[in-house]
Design a protein around this motif. Structure first.
Motif, PDB file in Angstrom:
ATOM      1  N   ASP A   1     -31.108  -3.693   1.518  1.00 44.35           N
ATOM      2  CA  ASP A   1     -31.169  -2.284   1.124  1.00 44.35           C
ATOM      3  C   ASP A   1     -29.826  -1.587   1.314  1.00 44.35           C
ATOM      4  OD1 ASP A   1     -32.162   0.097   0.178  1.00 44.35           O
ATOM      5  OD2 ASP A   1     -33.233   0.633   2.008  1.00 44.35           O
ATOM      6  N   GLU A   2     -28.826  -2.070   0.602  1.00 45.56           N
ATOM      7  CA  GLU A   2     -27.527  -1.385   0.628  1.00 45.56           C
ATOM      8  C   GLU A   2     -27.667   0.046   0.130  1.00 45.56           C
ATOM      9  OE1 GLU A   2     -26.144  -4.371  -2.144  1.00 45.56           O
ATOM     10  OE2 GLU A   2     -24.319  -4.534  -0.959  1.00 45.56           O
ATOM     11  N   ALA A   3     -28.459   0.221  -0.944  1.00 46.52           N
ATOM     12  CA  ALA A   3     -28.603   1.541  -1.544  1.00 46.52           C
ATOM     13  C   ALA A   3     -29.138   2.544  -0.537  1.00 46.52           C
ATOM     14  CB  ALA A   3     -29.523   1.459  -2.764  1.00 46.52           C
ATOM     15  N   GLY A   4     -30.118   2.128   0.266  1.00 45.86           N
ATOM     16  CA  GLY A   4     -30.661   3.024   1.275  1.00 45.86           C
ATOM     17  C   GLY A   4     -29.635   3.395   2.327  1.00 45.86           C
ATOM     18  N   CYS A   5     -28.783   2.431   2.696  1.00 42.81           N
ATOM     19  CA  CYS A   5     -27.736   2.697   3.692  1.00 42.81           C
ATOM     20  C   CYS A   5     -26.705   3.681   3.153  1.00 42.81           C
ATOM     21  CB  CYS A   5     -27.049   1.393   4.089  1.00 42.81           C
ATOM     22  SG  CYS A   5     -28.112   0.220   4.950  1.00 42.81           S
ATOM     23  N   VAL A   6     -26.275   3.473   1.910  1.00 41.10           N
ATOM     24  CA  VAL A   6     -25.289   4.376   1.307  1.00 41.10           C
ATOM     25  C   VAL A   6     -25.881   5.764   1.133  1.00 41.10           C
ATOM     26  CG1 VAL A   6     -23.880   4.809  -0.743  1.00 41.10           C
ATOM     27  CG2 VAL A   6     -24.069   2.491   0.165  1.00 41.10           C
TER      28      VAL A   6
END
Length: 376
Positions: free
Chosen positions: A112-117
């Protein structure tokens, strides 16, 4: 206003959850379909509305929270932020004037890169309204993605980078194409976000970077290094700064993004002596890094001169390590207190320094501890 040099008609968001206005150099709006980036009010870390001038040095911060590599581990990341008292149960900023420093490697590996960004962008926007700040450093994996090297992205990760409107192609090669446009230098929303992230930043007596300082980092200069890297990511500079390469072919030394000497269990005496010289040169006494996972959790090593290197990569992506971060309390730019914060409570940082004095070593190998405790 400034203009992005590349055209794209579609507005791409991260995970179809991040509003496009958040992906910018200072939290203001991006109208991608018009190829125009409209800047609004200036924010800490930037000079007026000129995104080319990243701020590399801050005189002081009352409270600093340093968080290590995230690598797409959004759930562990949020747990860490909550334990540090900078994010509430909904994931919104509650840290007041605290400065949160994430030391790079938000991307790759995790699911979940998108959630982190999204979390970092939201908190950066919210924190600046209450006198705080969120500083996201570049790691080696951010640079790899900017170079269109997606080897370390989890195969399922491509489904998290969607086109706004809910259109999700299932073919992996199509999703790679979407990711490539996101990270395209000069116009991709993620590339433009990364251009707002410094390689190294100094807050009072503490220097933060992903892998560790090198002599080339100092000779290049913090501000020049950050400006050159930002210009490359924005497409205003064609050649990648040589210092970002894993190993500088001319100097034969590791990049500050790839350096591992200061993250190892045993640090060579020569490297610690070099660190003393580098910290003295910039008027600092502490270096905080990530990059190399620390199975024992956040820990530090003290040099003979009394300077310290703190390692904060606790493996948040794997969710197998400790959920921890480092708190620094400063007065007038001088760090007066260091505490390791975690879900289980807090730990005196002095203990985490001593852990390294008793680390196992090979027979005959010198290990540097405090004066009087160095043995063969």
């Amino acid at each position: 206003a400034t203009y992005a040099p590349c055209a794209t008609a579609e507005i791409i968001s991260l995970g179809a959850r991040i509003r496009i206005w958040q992906i910018s150099n200072n939290g203001s709006s991006i109208a991608v379909q018009c190829k125009r980036i409209t800047t609004a009010n200036s924010s800490p870390g930037f000079d007026d509305d000129n995104s080319q001038n990243l701020k590399s040095q801050f005189a002081s911060a009352r409270r600093i929270i340093a968080v290590g590599d995230v690598h797409g581990g959004s759930k562990s990341f949020l747990r860490c932020l909550r334990s540090a008292g900078v994010a509430d149960e909904r994931g919104d900023w509650c840290g007041g004037d605290t400065v949160l420093v994430q030391v790079g490697d938000v991307l790759d590996r995790g699911v979940d890169e998108a959630g982190c960004v999204e979390t970092l962008l939201r908190l950066r926007h919210q924190s600046r309204k209450s006198g705080g700040n969120v500083v996201v450093l570049l790691g080696n994996h951010e640079i790899l993605n900017a170079e269109q090297d997606f080897r370390y992205a989890a195969s399922g990760q491509f489904s998290h980078w969607k086109v706004a409107g809910g259109i999700v192609e299932k073919l992996l090669d199509v999703m790679k194409g979407k990711r490539a446009r996101l990270f395209q230098r000069g116009c991709g929303p993620m590339a433009m976000f990364l251009s707002s992230c410094p390689v190294v930043v100094q807050i009072g007596d503490s220097v933060f970077c992903h892998g560790g300082l090198t002599p080339a980092t100092l000779s290049h200069g913090f501000q020049q290094l950050n400006d050159d890297t930002s210009a490359w990511l924005q497409g205003r500079r064609d050649d990648k700064p040589r210092i970002l390469e894993p190993v500088d072919s001319e100097r034969h030394e590791a990049s500050p993004l790839w350096q591992r000497a200061y993250g190892m269990m045993r640090i060579a005496n020569s490297d610690l002596a070099r660190l003393d010289r580098m910290l003295d040169a910039v008027g600092a006494s502490k270096m905080i890094i990530g990059h190399t996972p620390q199975p024992m959790g956040v820990n530090g090593v003290e040099t003979r001169a009394g300077n310290q290197v703190w390692r904060v990569d606790v493996g948040l992506a794997e969710q197998r390590g400790r959920i921890e971060c480092l708190e620094l309390l400063q007065t007038g730019g001088v760090t007066e207190s260091l505490t390791v914060l975690g879900e289980g409570g807090c730990d005196d940082a002095l203990y985490r320094l001593r852990m390294n004095w008793h680390a196992p070593r090979k027979q005959g190998e010198m290990e540097l501890g405090p004066p009087g405790l160095c043995s063969v």
